[in-house]
Each structure stands twice: as C-alpha cells, then as structure tokens.
Design a protein around this motif. Structure first.
Motif, PDB file in Angstrom:
ATOM      1  N   CYS A  94       0.824  -1.218   0.000  1.00 38.40           N
ATOM      2  CA  CYS A  94       0.000   0.000   0.000  1.00 38.40           C
ATOM      3  C   CYS A  94       0.856   1.264   0.000  1.00 38.40           C
ATOM      4  O   CYS A  94       0.472   2.283  -0.590  1.00 38.40           O
ATOM      5  N   THR A  95       2.025   1.228   0.669  1.00 35.56           N
ATOM      6  CA  THR A  95       2.885   2.410   0.673  1.00 35.56           C
ATOM      7  C   THR A  95       3.458   2.694  -0.715  1.00 35.56           C
ATOM      8  O   THR A  95       3.906   3.811  -0.995  1.00 35.56           O
ATOM      9  N   GLU A  96       3.433   1.682  -1.593  1.00 38.79           N
ATOM     10  CA  GLU A  96       3.935   1.863  -2.954  1.00 38.79           C
ATOM     11  C   GLU A  96       2.893   2.491  -3.874  1.00 38.79           C
ATOM     12  O   GLU A  96       3.227   2.922  -4.985  1.00 38.79           O
ATOM     13  N   LEU A  97       1.629   2.536  -3.430  1.00 35.35           N
ATOM     14  CA  LEU A  97       0.585   3.140  -4.261  1.00 35.35           C
ATOM     15  C   LEU A  97       0.782   4.651  -4.322  1.00 35.35           C
ATOM     16  O   LEU A  97       1.159   5.271  -3.319  1.00 35.35           O
ATOM     17  N   PRO A  98       0.552   5.266  -5.476  1.00 38.30           N
ATOM     18  CA  PRO A  98       0.784   6.704  -5.633  1.00 38.30           C
ATOM     19  C   PRO A  98       0.034   7.544  -4.596  1.00 38.30           C
ATOM     20  O   PRO A  98      -1.185   7.464  -4.479  1.00 38.30           O
ATOM     21  N   GLY A  99       0.796   8.315  -3.818  1.00 35.64           N
ATOM     22  CA  GLY A  99       0.204   9.242  -2.862  1.00 35.64           C
ATOM     23  C   GLY A  99      -0.197   8.631  -1.531  1.00 35.64           C
ATOM     24  O   GLY A  99      -0.680   9.337  -0.647  1.00 35.64           O
ATOM     25  N   TRP A 100       0.010   7.322  -1.338  1.00 33.84           N
ATOM     26  CA  TRP A 100      -0.469   6.667  -0.119  1.00 33.84           C
ATOM     27  C   TRP A 100       0.512   6.758   1.042  1.00 33.84           C
ATOM     28  O   TRP A 100       0.106   6.733   2.203  1.00 33.84           O
ATOM     29  N   ASP A 107      -7.656   4.288  12.851  1.00 35.92           N
ATOM     30  CA  ASP A 107      -6.694   3.605  13.718  1.00 35.92           C
ATOM     31  C   ASP A 107      -5.447   4.471  13.835  1.00 35.92           C
ATOM     32  O   ASP A 107      -4.674   4.613  12.881  1.00 35.92           O
ATOM     33  N   GLU A 108      -5.239   5.063  15.009  1.00 40.64           N
ATOM     34  CA  GLU A 108      -4.119   5.975  15.227  1.00 40.64           C
ATOM     35  C   GLU A 108      -2.778   5.254  15.221  1.00 40.64           C
ATOM     36  O   GLU A 108      -1.722   5.900  15.175  1.00 40.64           O
ATOM     37  N   ARG A 109      -2.782   3.922  15.258  1.00 38.93           N
ATOM     38  CA  ARG A 109      -1.515   3.176  15.210  1.00 38.93           C
ATOM     39  C   ARG A 109      -0.898   3.207  13.822  1.00 38.93           C
ATOM     40  O   ARG A 109       0.299   2.905  13.663  1.00 38.93           O
ATOM     41  N   ILE A 110      -1.672   3.543  12.811  1.00 36.02           N
ATOM     42  CA  ILE A 110      -1.171   3.558  11.438  1.00 36.02           C
ATOM     43  C   ILE A 110      -0.284   4.789  11.241  1.00 36.02           C
ATOM     44  O   ILE A 110      -0.745   5.927  11.369  1.00 36.02           O
ATOM     45  N   THR A 111       0.979   4.571  10.954  1.00 30.43           N
ATOM     46  CA  THR A 111       1.922   5.678  10.765  1.00 30.43           C
ATOM     47  C   THR A 111       2.582   5.685   9.387  1.00 30.43           C
ATOM     48  O   THR A 111       3.040   6.726   8.928  1.00 30.43           O
ATOM     49  N   SER A 112       2.632   4.531   8.727  1.00 33.82           N
ATOM     50  CA  SER A 112       3.325   4.446   7.439  1.00 33.82           C
ATOM     51  C   SER A 112       2.473   4.949   6.282  1.00 33.82           C
ATOM     52  O   SER A 112       3.002   5.251   5.207  1.00 33.82           O
ATOM     53  N   LEU A 113       1.167   5.028   6.501  1.00 35.73           N
ATOM     54  CA  LEU A 113       0.253   5.480   5.454  1.00 35.73           C
ATOM     55  C   LEU A 113      -0.279   6.875   5.776  1.00 35.73           C
ATOM     56  O   LEU A 113      -0.416   7.245   6.943  1.00 35.73           O
ATOM     57  N   LYS A 114      -0.611   7.611   4.733  1.00 32.51           N
ATOM     58  CA  LYS A 114      -1.145   8.959   4.910  1.00 32.51           C
ATOM     59  C   LYS A 114      -2.513   8.937   5.567  1.00 32.51           C
ATOM     60  O   LYS A 114      -2.856   9.795   6.378  1.00 32.51           O
ATOM     61  N   SER A 115      -3.312   7.938   5.212  1.00 31.05           N
ATOM     62  CA  SER A 115      -4.666   7.824   5.755  1.00 31.05           C
ATOM     63  C   SER A 115      -4.704   6.831   6.911  1.00 31.05           C
ATOM     64  O   SER A 115      -4.077   5.773   6.862  1.00 31.05           O
ATOM     65  N   LYS A 116      -5.448   7.174   7.946  1.00 23.90           N
ATOM     66  CA  LYS A 116      -5.627   6.282   9.091  1.00 23.90           C
ATOM     67  C   LYS A 116      -6.958   5.540   9.028  1.00 23.90           C
ATOM     68  O   LYS A 116      -7.341   4.854   9.980  1.00 23.90           O
ATOM     69  N   TRP A 117      -7.662   5.638   7.905  1.00 20.18           N
ATOM     70  CA  TRP A 117      -8.954   4.978   7.777  1.00 20.18           C
ATOM     71  C   TRP A 117      -8.782   3.473   7.594  1.00 20.18           C
ATOM     72  O   TRP A 117      -7.961   3.011   6.803  1.00 20.18           O
ATOM     73  N   VAL A 118      -9.592   2.720   8.326  1.00 22.25           N
ATOM     74  CA  VAL A 118      -9.664   1.264   8.185  1.00 22.25           C
ATOM     75  C   VAL A 118     -11.083   0.904   7.746  1.00 22.25           C
ATOM     76  O   VAL A 118     -12.056   1.309   8.375  1.00 22.25           O
ATOM     77  N   CYS A 119     -11.173   0.175   6.665  1.00 16.33           N
ATOM     78  CA  CYS A 119     -12.458  -0.305   6.164  1.00 16.33           C
ATOM     79  C   CYS A 119     -12.581  -1.782   6.551  1.00 16.33           C
ATOM     80  O   CYS A 119     -11.760  -2.612   6.162  1.00 16.33           O
ATOM     81  N   SER A 120     -13.605  -2.097   7.333  1.00 15.43           N
ATOM     82  CA  SER A 120     -13.850  -3.471   7.775  1.00 15.43           C
ATOM     83  C   SER A 120     -15.077  -4.014   7.049  1.00 15.43           C
ATOM     84  O   SER A 120     -16.122  -3.371   7.045  1.00 15.43           O
ATOM     85  N   PRO A 138      -3.533  10.987  -2.995  1.00 17.99           N
ATOM     86  CA  PRO A 138      -3.748   9.531  -3.129  1.00 17.99           C
ATOM     87  C   PRO A 138      -5.022   9.217  -3.896  1.00 17.99           C
ATOM     88  O   PRO A 138      -6.029   9.906  -3.759  1.00 17.99           O
ATOM     89  N   ARG A 139      -4.974   8.160  -4.689  1.00 20.65           N
ATOM     90  CA  ARG A 139      -6.165   7.686  -5.385  1.00 20.65           C
ATOM     91  C   ARG A 139      -6.860   6.651  -4.519  1.00 20.65           C
ATOM     92  O   ARG A 139      -6.217   5.970  -3.719  1.00 20.65           O
ATOM     93  N   PRO A 140      -8.183   6.502  -4.666  1.00 17.11           N
ATOM     94  CA  PRO A 140      -8.901   5.463  -3.908  1.00 17.11           C
ATOM     95  C   PRO A 140      -8.348   4.078  -4.217  1.00 17.11           C
ATOM     96  O   PRO A 140      -7.733   3.853  -5.269  1.00 17.11           O
ATOM     97  N   LEU A 141      -8.581   3.129  -3.323  1.00 17.99           N
ATOM     98  CA  LEU A 141      -7.959   1.806  -3.391  1.00 17.99           C
ATOM     99  C   LEU A 141      -8.153   1.110  -4.738  1.00 17.99           C
ATOM    100  O   LEU A 141      -7.187   0.691  -5.373  1.00 17.99           O
ATOM    101  N   LEU A 142      -9.397   0.961  -5.184  1.00 17.84           N
ATOM    102  CA  LEU A 142      -9.653   0.224  -6.421  1.00 17.84           C
ATOM    103  C   LEU A 142      -9.060   0.938  -7.632  1.00 17.84           C
ATOM    104  O   LEU A 142      -8.592   0.284  -8.575  1.00 17.84           O
TER     105      LEU A 142
END
Length: 292
Positions: free
Chosen positions: A59-65, A188-201, A73-77
């Motif tokens: 995910c960190t390799e995705l443009p802008g993520w 999730d505030e534990r997420i530090t490597s990604l720009k977005s902290k959103w988790v989709c369950s 960043p572009r949306p996941l899909l």
C-alpha cells in the motif's frame, strides 16, 4: 489471559442474574510468531479464524499513499486498477440498499446474523484485532455517531435451475446465497506508514456482497460521511444529506475482511494485495474442570 477468563467465569457463576455461559477469550498474532503460537497451545488456546488484511508495504507503494507524500492519493480500487473485477451485480446494487446501523446492539445482532447465515466469525475484523463493541471502543462509537457503520440485506433470489448467466460478464451467478454484508469505517491511530488512518472493515460471505461493500466504500455517499467525520460534523442533516452532490472525493483506506469469504482465483478479493504472514485468531474457552 487464562487467569482473567477464570475470574470472569467465576464472577458470572456467582451472579444469579447472569446467563450461564463459559468465558471465551480471543487474541491475535501473526503466523510466523512461533513462540507465541507454542505458548497459546500450551495453555489451551486453539486457532479459530484468520483476518484478511492488505499488505502495508504494498500500500505504501501506491501513488500518494505513503505518509509524508505530497501527491494526492487515489482510492484503493483506482490505485490498484481493480474496478473491472467488481461484479456487474454488485455495481447494480443501489446505494439506497445500504442501511445505517446506529447502535452497538444493532451491530452485534447483524454480526450474529452473518455468522448464522454464512459462517463468518461473528466479529468485526480490524487491524490485527477484532473490533468488539464496548465502552473502551471510542473509535467505533464515533463511527456509529457519524453513520459510518452500514449493512446490506438483499432478498435471496428465487432458486430455479441453480444458476444463471450474467448477461454482461457471462459469468455464472449462484442463486441460493443470501447477499448480506456489514461495512464499517474506523480510524486507527496506530497507522503511521500510510497517509490515511482509515480502516475499512467488511464482513461478507459471498463475492457479490463483498464486491458490493467495497464498491459502496468508494461511493460519494460514503466519502461525504467520512468527510463529515473529519470535520467533526455529527448533525442529523450531515448524515441525511450524504447522498447530495458536493465537492468530495472517495478516501483511501486500508482493508480488513472476514475469512469466511472464499478467495477464488479471478475474484476481486483474491486480487487484492494481502499480507503473506497471516493474522491468526486464537480462542480460549474456559471450562471449570480444565487443567493445564
């Protein structure tokens, strides 16, 4: 953990008003953590599930993520170029088919229904954890307040010959499944490597339901709710007007989903860049006469 289970079980047994149930403890680790797995086995834990997660490195390799990247960043899909793998049936499901879950009690009922109907875990998958409703899950409470806990229940198609052909894709459609899904967004505030902290369950047990959930997760209706969340707007109008047009784009997010969904080659779920070192869930059921 074992001692905690014993104490809780004893407290329940001493409470005449409490239901007579044994205490069950769930915990997670990764498949490669051999020392922890041996410790679990030694005291009586057993593997019960896995949680499917996206690979953070991919995910960190995705443009802008990546965190600190200035690119939008572009949306996941879109970023993974997987829109074409979303089934045509899933794309046809109206956004109005999704209903808002507003209380923890309603969420627990829906999770149990998915477990009974499709063999899901009965829990909401998160980042190397189950997100269990309770007073300590302020992240989930906030998402409930902002309309970011949703469910899908579609009538079971009438079964005729057992299957039919999708007129657009040419693929076989199974007609005896209950299209049921739960879609939840938390931060999730534990997420530090990604720009977005959103988790989709996502909790789903059919490919159509899973595809529909991930497709709806990219909708402008959901984007407006997430935007409202980030602006701390929890007014009723903000939730009701989520389908109105305004200048909002879908948010990037990391994904966690239930392992009841078959990972069939060629499916959207199979094509996602998932972790290779699985998140495994272990369960401990305390019994009065257990000896370790």
């Amino acid at each position: 953990l074992v001692e905690l289970a014993k104490q809780e079980n004893d407290n329940n047994n001493n409470n005449r008003n409490a239901p007579c149930t044994s205490t069950n403890i769930l915990t997670c680790t990764i498949r490669s953590n051999g020392g922890m797995l041996r410790a679990f086995d030694k005291v009586g834990f057993a593997q019960c599930n896995t949680i499917q997660l996206l690979n953070f490195s991919k995910c960190t390799e995705l443009p802008g993520w990546k965190s600190g990247c200035e690119e939008t960043p572009r949306p996941l899909l879109d970023a993974l170029n997987l829109n074409d793998l979303v089934s045509s049936m899933a794309k046809k499901i109206s956004p109005l088919s999704w209903r808002t879950i507003s209380t923890e009690e309603q969420l627990l009922i829906k999770l149990e229904q998915c477990k009974l109907n499709g063999g899901t875990s009965g829990y909401l998958p998160g980042m190397y954890e189950y997100i269990v409703p309770g007073r300590n899950r302020l992240d989930l409470k906030k998402s409930l307040d902002h309309g970011l806990v949703l469910c899908l229940d579609l009538p079971t198609p009438k079964k005729t010959s057992g299957c039919e052909i999708d007129s657009e894709s040419g693929s076989i459609i199974e007609l005896d499944r209950v299209e049921q899904a739960i879609l939840v967004f938390t931060q999730d505030e534990r997420i530090t490597s990604l720009k977005s902290k959103w988790v989709c369950s996502i909790v789903a047990h059919s490919h159509v339901a899973f595809d529909a959930a991930l497709w709806h997760a990219h909708s402008l209706a959901v984007a407006r709710l997430m935007d409202s969340f980030e602006r701390e707007d929890i007014s009723e109008d903000a939730v009701k007007n989520a389908t109105n047009e305004d200048n909002v784009s879908p948010f990037p997010f990391i994904l966690a989903f239930d392992d009841a969904l078959p990972l069939k080659p060629g499916s959207l779920a199979h094509a996602l860049p998932r972790v290779t070192d699985e998140c495994v869930v272990y369960s401990y059921q305390y019994e009065e006469n257990s000896v370790h």
